[in-house]
Design an enzyme around this catalytic site. Structure first.
Site, short mmCIF file in Angstrom:
data_model
loop_
_atom_site.label_atom_id
_atom_site.label_comp_id
_atom_site.label_asym_id
_atom_site.label_seq_id
_atom_site.Cartn_x
_atom_site.Cartn_y
_atom_site.Cartn_z
N PRO A 401 0.80 -1.24 0.00
CA PRO A 401 0.00 0.00 0.00
C PRO A 401 0.82 1.28 0.00
O PRO A 401 0.30 2.33 0.32
CB PRO A 401 -0.79 -0.13 1.28
N GLY A 403 3.98 2.01 1.66
CA GLY A 403 4.86 2.38 2.77
C GLY A 403 6.32 2.44 2.34
O GLY A 403 7.01 3.44 2.60
N LYS A 404 6.80 1.39 1.69
CA LYS A 404 8.19 1.37 1.22
C LYS A 404 8.40 2.33 0.05
O LYS A 404 9.48 2.92 -0.10
CB LYS A 404 8.59 -0.05 0.82
N ASP A 449 1.71 -7.31 -14.57
CA ASP A 449 2.20 -8.56 -14.03
C ASP A 449 3.73 -8.48 -13.94
O ASP A 449 4.41 -8.26 -14.95
CB ASP A 449 1.78 -9.72 -14.91
N ASP A 467 9.69 -6.64 -2.91
CA ASP A 467 9.10 -7.17 -1.68
C ASP A 467 8.07 -8.20 -2.11
O ASP A 467 6.88 -7.91 -2.25
CB ASP A 467 8.47 -6.04 -0.87
N CYS A 523 8.35 -11.15 4.08
CA CYS A 523 7.93 -11.15 5.48
C CYS A 523 7.69 -12.57 5.96
O CYS A 523 6.74 -12.84 6.69
CB CYS A 523 6.68 -10.29 5.66
#
Length: 734
Positions: A401, A403-404, A449, A467, A523
């Site tokens: 969303p 943040g990075k 994609d 990520d 993560c």
């Protein structure tokens, strides 16, 4: 007889009652005391008149009379001192008789030597007698109460002092020892009492330490017995309380620590590990296969620490947006609103850890103005490892969303070009909202994609952040559903997707002008999603692993079970909740060296090796010269030619017959095949005899061997009768 004061148990003086005297003697003594008081008063008045002549005689007389009246009142009215406690009386009763006897023997000497001292003693005796009359008597009420002593237990029962009420344990045990100890305590100083108490406490602690040592020795030397099959069946029928599961887990861990000494004879280590896995999965609510996977990664003790830490909430962390405000100014503004916060760590210059807040952190005016964003501490590490610089081209393959992405734009100072890509357009709405709120201006969002970007944007970017989507085994504290919903097959599926993404990502990088830096992060703490993917990239592309630039974190795995990875994977970093109090995370910094594809080169090398092996085998076959195998239907041409040559030399007339019998080798074409078939149909005749049929069959076999058809027969189209005469016919393709 004068009364002598004796110190009691607690140092308070009290007087020993004297022997009783007759009434006549007491009256005489009272008169003497009154005369003496009057004389003393007159002396005081005369002395005061000599010193100060300003005083009048009337005033002196009035003052003397008032003073004498006061003295008389003091003599007549007895002092109402509190009676001594019965415990003190009991403790000093033995000494009173001896002292009274000594006082009687010394009385005549004192009276003879000094009359004034005797008068003072008599006054004291009178006061004491009056005190005896007015004081309430406990125990004995007759005239012999002064020298009779009740028994100690009865005296304690009859006494009503506060000390007796507090000391309820005095009735138990030996009373003589208690009284002796009380007398000793009364004679001791305060320092001695404290040292005595400390000695007692030390003795109690030593006894407790010995008991604990014996208990621990018994626990460590005892053999732990695993539950039998019958006990396990009983456990399935009932709900095991968590306390029992916890105790059994701790016991199994102790056995595994000293396995040789505490294991059962008929039990293997695998039995203990399987029981431990079952208990952990039941206690913490995980799937058994996930617990087995964690045990294979870390071992029993560290797995237990990870499971307990994953159930605890991580601290709330915010990242300061330095495009709009400094961190100290933001901290001061939030502290004015009653928020308790601290700097995150030494390795972060923009992080703040919220310890307590009376207001919601996501609804403050500072948040709405874009001064900070809620972001976990672990998600700051990939961007710090990437270290983007101003005026660079950077790609974020999985941006939502945002943040990075906003952190990268913050380090680029709103310069250069930043592409924020994500597969789902709906998720990019949150990315756009955060970027607008934080004031980011150098970002272009798109929805492609990621597996196709390697061909679309080949060699276009200086740096890249991937990520990758993962199973989420590192953020169980935020999403407890992972315990039950994720399986090992899901982890393997994510690994396949991550391998495709990382190959496409490395193709979009340009290795020229000092670029070609990529950071791969997840993560998750699974090896299949981290080291396995990076090791796959090392085998497929010309890349190398760089140090992450982070001073903390554990190194990556170079081996897992039977698998062995590249040693450079030790430069990657892992973050665990039970070690760093952060979400589980993995960070790898990779540099692209060239555009070579190692997988294509490997295929070329394999083909070359296969060709070389085939050539070596042909050379060996030529050296050996093996004889070919002959089938039954195959014709021995060499023998047949030799026979025909011999016939021609012997019978030259038979050469024409042999020429007819020999098959002709003809180059076959589609036209020749059609012509030959027409001739065979016209000239075909049935053989007359059986011998002729055999010869014809042999000829057909020879013709098939020597002249095999190269093309299939072409079907001829039928001529239509309805075609017009004037229409020219198409020429046939030869």
């Amino acid at each position: 007889m004068p009364a002598r004061s004796i110190k009691g148990r607690k140092g308070t003086p009290y007087k020993v009652p004297p022997k009783k005297k007759s009434k006549r003697s007491t009256k005489k003594e009272e008169e003497k005391v009154e005369e003496k008081v009057v004389v003393e008063i007159s002396k005081d008045d005369s002395s005061s008149s000599d010193d100060d002549s300003s005083y009048n005689s009337d005033d002196d007389d009035s003052s003397s009379s008032e003073y004498s009246a006061e003295v008389e009142e003091t003599v007549i009215t007895p002092c109402k001192t509190p009676p001594p406690s019965k415990k003190k009386a009991a403790a000093s009763s033995e000494e009173s008789d001896d002292e009274s006897y000594e006082s009687e023997s010394d009385e005549p000497e004192k009276d003879g030597s000094n009359s004034e001292e005797s008068s003072d003693d008599e006054d004291e005796e009178e006061e004491e007698e009056e005190e005896e009359v007015t004081a309430p008597k406990v125990g004995f009420t007759d005239n012999n109460a002064s020298w009779l002593e009740p028994k100690k237990k009865k005296a304690q029962l009859m006494s009503s002092s506060d000390e007796d009420d507090d000391d309820n344990d005095e009735f138990e045990g030996d009373d003589d020892n208690d009284d002796d100890s009380d007398e000793e305590d009364g004679d001791m100083l305060e320092i001695e009492r404290q040292s005595k108490l400390l000695d007692k406490e030390m003795e109690i602690e030593e006894a407790e330490a010995e008991d604990e040592m014996r208990r621990t020795i018994a626990e460590h030397t005892s053999v732990f017995h695993l539950p039998t099959e019958e006990e396990l069946e009983d456990e399935t029928n009932r709900v095991m309380p968590p306390s029992e599961l916890r105790e059994r887990i701790d016991a199994i861990l102790e056995v595994l620590a000293v396995f040789k000494d505490r294991r059962e004879k008929d039990r293997a280590r695998n039995d203990y590990v399987t029981q431990l896995s079952a208990d952990m999965s039941e206690l913490y609510g995980y799937l058994p296969e996930l617990v087995d996977y964690f045990l294979a990664m870390w071992g029993p003790s560290e797995t237990l620490e990870f499971l307990t830490a994953s159930d605890q909430a991580r601290p709330l962390v915010i990242r300061t947006n330095t495009l709009k405000v400094r961190r100290k100014d933001l901290a001061a503004a939030l502290m004015k609103r009653g928020v308790n916060l601290d700097p995150l760590a030494n390795w972060s210059k923009v992080g703040l850890k919220i310890t307590d807040s009376p207001i919601p952190i996501g609804a403050t005016p500072e948040y709405l103005c874009g001064h900070y964003i809620l972001q976990s501490a672990a998600s700051l590490c990939p961007v710090m490892a990437l270290a983007p610089q101003p005026d660079e081209r950077v790609l974020d393959m999985s941006a939502a969303p945002g943040g990075k992405t906003s952190h990268i734009a913050q380090l680029m100072r709103n310069t250069g070009i930043l592409i924020a890509n994500d597969l789902k357009p709906m998720r990019q709405k949150a990315t756009m909202a955060n970027l607008h709120r934080l004031g980011v201006k150098n970002v272009i969002t798109c929805a492609y994609d990621g597996r196709k970007l390697g061909k679309m944007w080949k060699n276009k970017f200086n740096k890249l952040l991937l990520d990758a989507p993962c199973s989420g085994l590192g953020v169980i504290s935020r999403d407890p559903s992972v315990k039950v919903q994720r399986t090992i097959k899901d982890v393997q599926r994510c690994s396949v997707l991550q391998k495709e993404l990382i190959l496409s990502a490395i193709d979009t990088l340009s290795y020229k002008k000092g670029g070609g830096i990529m950071v791969y992060s997840t993560c998750s703490i699974a090896v299949d999603e981290n080291e396995e993917v990076v090791n796959y990239l090392l085998r497929k592309r010309d890349v190398k692993i760089l140090p992450s630039g982070l001073d903390f974190g554990k190194p990556g795995f170079t081996r897992f079970q039977e698998k062995r990875y590249d040693q450079s994977l030790a430069l990657t970093r892992r973050f665990y909740p039970h070690v760093h109090n952060m979400d589980g995370f993995y960070v790898a910094r990779i540099q692209k060296i060239s555009d070579r594809h190692l997988d294509d080169e490997e295929e070329v090398k394999k083909e070359e090796e296969e060709n070389e092996a085939a050539a070596v085998s042909l050379d060996d076959d030529k050296d050996e010269e093996p004889q070919p195998m002959k089938d039954k239907d195959e014709v021995d041409w060499e023998a047949r030619v030799q026979a025909e040559v011999a016939k021609q030399t012997n019978n030259p007339d038979s050469s024409a017959a042999t020429k007819k019998s020999e098959p002709k080798v003809v180059v076959v074409s589609p036209k020749n095949i059609r012509v030959k078939k027409k001739k065979q149909k016209s000239k075909k005749k049935r053989p007359a005899t059986a011998a002729a049929e055999e010869e014809a069959a042999k000829k057909t076999k020879l013709s098939k061997i020597s002249t095999a058809p190269q093309f299939a027969e072409r079907k001829q189209k039928k001529t239509s009768t309805n075609a017009k005469v004037t229409k020219p016919r198409r020429k046939k393709m030869e």
